[in-house]
Scaffold this active site. Structure first.
Site, mmCIF file in Angstrom:
data_model
loop_
_atom_site.group_PDB
_atom_site.id
_atom_site.type_symbol
_atom_site.label_atom_id
_atom_site.label_comp_id
_atom_site.label_asym_id
_atom_site.label_seq_id
_atom_site.Cartn_x
_atom_site.Cartn_y
_atom_site.Cartn_z
ATOM 1 N N GLN B 259 0.834 -1.207 0.000
ATOM 2 C CA GLN B 259 0.000 0.000 0.000
ATOM 3 C C GLN B 259 0.863 1.249 0.000
ATOM 4 O OE1 GLN B 259 -3.375 0.232 -0.401
ATOM 5 N NE2 GLN B 259 -2.978 -1.921 -0.804
ATOM 6 N N HIS B 262 2.093 2.981 -3.190
ATOM 7 C CA HIS B 262 1.176 3.657 -4.112
ATOM 8 C C HIS B 262 1.411 5.152 -4.157
ATOM 9 C CE1 HIS B 262 -1.727 0.968 -5.912
ATOM 10 N NE2 HIS B 262 -1.840 0.294 -4.796
ATOM 11 N N GLU B 327 -10.157 0.419 3.917
ATOM 12 C CA GLU B 327 -10.439 0.014 2.535
ATOM 13 C C GLU B 327 -10.089 -1.472 2.346
ATOM 14 O OE1 GLU B 327 -7.736 1.801 -0.206
ATOM 15 O OE2 GLU B 327 -8.939 1.319 -1.971
ATOM 16 N N HIS B 328 -8.870 -1.846 2.725
ATOM 17 C CA HIS B 328 -8.410 -3.242 2.644
ATOM 18 C C HIS B 328 -8.130 -3.747 4.044
ATOM 19 C CE1 HIS B 328 -6.805 -1.304 -1.137
ATOM 20 N NE2 HIS B 328 -7.443 -2.334 -1.663
ATOM 21 N N ASP B 361 -5.846 -6.900 -5.966
ATOM 22 C CA ASP B 361 -5.659 -5.793 -6.906
ATOM 23 C C ASP B 361 -5.732 -6.257 -8.349
ATOM 24 O OD1 ASP B 361 -5.382 -3.803 -5.047
ATOM 25 O OD2 ASP B 361 -3.212 -4.016 -4.870
ATOM 26 N N HIS B 420 -53.917 14.686 -4.838
ATOM 27 C CA HIS B 420 -53.518 13.302 -4.617
ATOM 28 C C HIS B 420 -54.732 12.475 -4.174
ATOM 29 C CE1 HIS B 420 -49.453 14.937 -4.633
ATOM 30 N NE2 HIS B 420 -48.920 13.737 -4.455
#
Lengths: 433, 433
Positions: B259, B262, B327-328, B361, B420
């Site tokens: 990670q 990145h 996230e992961h 991934d 209505h």
């Protein structure tokens, strides 16, 4: 008078494009004011919320009075007539029955490599529902927002509702009770959205905020998006009725007016394959308008945004319908299911002349929170899934990693992500020696 | 050095809260520039897109060259090695197999009143996928965005990808071909988003735009939201690994670094119930860092945002994990399925030590577009449903309307929506005589 078009007119395409592009609502620019309010609530918590409530709702509260007490709720609910209660309970039961069928399934399988894959749905932990105060306080909207959350299994469901001058609609509190809401806060506007998103000493922050509101509420929801989830930002309501000549013009006129009466920005459109029928409906609208309490609103909407479009046949109607992508679509034709196969872009479809759209607003079962402003092309009405999230699951075995790991390593290298490749390679090396 | 915390430390709660609240990315304020670009594309169409492409991508194009021709695509794809092609095809096949299981079911039933209710899913008509150019061009992201759209049945799927200096990654074009993309436009930035949302002489507008991008792309997506659908605005990537002592510290170190490499804003956190193991992983990270090509990026991420947290037991780990909502989430423990029952807030869970996140991934099958920045509390990774919309269906019979219509009428009256109520009443009156 509304627009009266025919697809056989020379200028039809230009007129229809103008109808599609019509801007019905001027967005009030309140973004700076909202930013200030949110910053104030984040900095001062309860103090800011109470001060803003005193100013905007003319209501002096202390922090311990921000939420209705059980006794206060019981006292308000006691004012509801048995008939109103029965109607609301019927609506709640039918909405619940419909939404219970939306509960998603978890899935887990093992593939040919031995890898276990799948996903799991879990409820969003806490949700906040905004309920407008004053004129547009709709108990039906409380049910439509809160019941999907309840069915999803949201543990903590709270409401924020402004009570200008201290006044609350007892039916709103009853609807909240029927839908399992645990706390109802007397707060509104951007300050309520900020309190729900960030929390204060008294208000515990939630994970998602849904529900309609004015320009301040909409701007605040946009600003807190990311910190919490939000539902769509709804635009003015709209209906498209496709009707053949075998309908009572008065029924269709009332269906068109039931959107028009919401708001001067609402839009009602009739598409018919019979020009005389179209004229009869327009005449019926004028007759009914004279008798309506909300004729000023409904009349303004119909005059400014209404339209009657005459088409050659129902296939042409379907093509136009998909370009409009209406929030509500009524198919008052002999074979509505057949036509519905072609009308793919719509938030909700009402099949046949015995299904007035108003049924869907209250007791049909489907949700009445629906995509507006042509967004039915890419989005859906509120559902149980809006109150859940999906977590993907994967488990490799050594054999599975041996089978697919080398491809992952190669792709990682092609993307210059060396550590990605090494995290796979280190494991493969263990297998190989 | 990363943060090293223990839940037994006196100051743990404050330190953990600071870690949760850490702002890892300064949002570049490009909103005004983006507004100008969008207005320009809306006003001048192709002319604006071509001018901006010449300026930002140093690429002089004519309108007829905006899209790659079939011959150009074939020539680029011919450059791909057989090994890379095989890896990409394996990834595509596995991603497709996973996502095909996500296809939702339509449902239609008749209830006790005789009313027919249900819903229907249809694909979004057209979708545009943004693919960044330059360094962060990931063919795997093309598959992860385009295959769910293809499985959903999106009829027209196009890509916008900037090609600075005319250079394109052949693997991106191969991935596009594998995923059924019909057109690839050489355009990027806010001008590409504007062209996809509003259309130009050459670019046909789409209904939804997905895919990652820089600050300009993100701001443009926010601005066109409503006109078209968009996916989430992704933040920097993050991983949480929960690992017991029975792991190779080097494997876990590589997972954390995969990670960190990145982006300097990425975040890698280890939670372990064994302090000595935590120190061993930190030492392994330092060793591996020395050998990585991207050590400057990975080292900066690890130093600024990395953390090792020592807990008393795995229950405590699950509680912290849910507050992080990663996230992961990798669960490298003896019974990962058992722990996963408690870690409810996560985008994707990787079960057991043989499942490095990097598998997810590329070739695992689940989507790698996942909620970041704690939004896994309320949102989910990309799926087939993101490229479909649900239309609700309702059909009343006269009997059904007689059964539930009066409740709708009553609620309409309580909400002061007279038309209505009348639209229901007119039909009920017909039934009654």
């Amino acid at each position: 008078m509304p627009l009266f078009l025919s697809t056989q007119d020379a200028g039809f395409e230009a007129d229809f494009a103008a109808l599609l592009g019509m801007k019905r609502e001027e967005a009030e620019d309140v973004d700076q004011a909202v930013a200030t309010i949110i910053a104030d609530v984040r900095a001062r918590g309860d103090g800011a919320v109470l001060e803003l409530t005193a100013r905007f709702d003319r209501l002096a509260l202390t922090a311990d009075k921000l939420a209705f007490s059980k006794a206060e709720i019981a006292a308000e609910i006691a004012k509801v007539t048995p008939e109103d209660r029965a109607a609301l309970e019927l609506a709640a039961a039918r909405i619940r029955a419909y939404h219970e069928r939306q509960r998603p399934s978890d899935l887990l399988w093992t593939d040919e490599t031995g890898a276990t894959l799948g996903w799991r749905f879990t409820p969003i932990p806490a949700a906040g529902l905004y309920v407008p105060g004053g004129l547009a306080t709709y108990p039906s909207s409380v049910l439509m927002n809160a019941i999907p959350a309840q069915v999803a299994g949201v543990k903590r469901l709270v409401i924020a509702c402004p009570t200008p001058g201290g006044v609350v609609n007892p039916l709103v509190l009853l609807a909240a009770e029927l839908a399992g809401v645990v706390t109802v806060y007397r707060m509104g506007g951007a300050q309520a959205i900020a309190a729900l998103a960030y929390g204060t000493e008294t208000v515990q922050a939630v994970d998602k905020i849904t529900g309609p509101g004015n320009a301040y509420v909409a701007a605040a929801k946009r600003r807190v998006f990311g910190r919490v989830g939000i539902d769509m930002i709804a635009g003015p309501s709209e209906i498209l009725v496709i009707a053949d000549r075998d309908n009572d013009p008065d029924w269709i006129a009332l269906d068109l007016l039931s959107q028009a009466e919401h708001d001067e920005s609402a839009q009602s459109i009739l598409i018919t394959d019979d020009a005389a029928f179209g004229r009869a409906v327009a005449a019926a609208v004028e007759r009914r308008l004279e008798t309506l309490e909300r004729r000023a609103i409904a009349g303004a909407s119909w005059a400014a945004h209404g339209a009657v479009i005459v088409v050659r046949d129902l296939d042409e109607a379907a093509v136009l319908s998909n370009r409009i992508a209406p929030e509500h679509l009524e198919l008052c034709v002999a074979e509505p299911e057949k036509l519905a196969e072609k009308t793919t872009e719509a938030g909700a479809i009402f099949l046949g002349s015995w299904t007035p759209e108003a049924i869907g607003d209250y007791v049909g079962g489907p949700n009445h929170v629906l995509p507006t402003a042509r967004s039915a092309r890419f989005s859906s009405g509120l559902s149980v899934l809006d109150f859940m999230k999906r977590t993907t699951l994967a488990r490799m075995t050594p054999e599975a990693l041996a089978a697919i790991g080398p491809a992952a390593e190669r792709l990682a290298i092609s993307e210059s992500l060396q550590a990605h490749g090494l995290s796979v390679r280190a494991r493969l090396d263990r297998l190989n020696g």
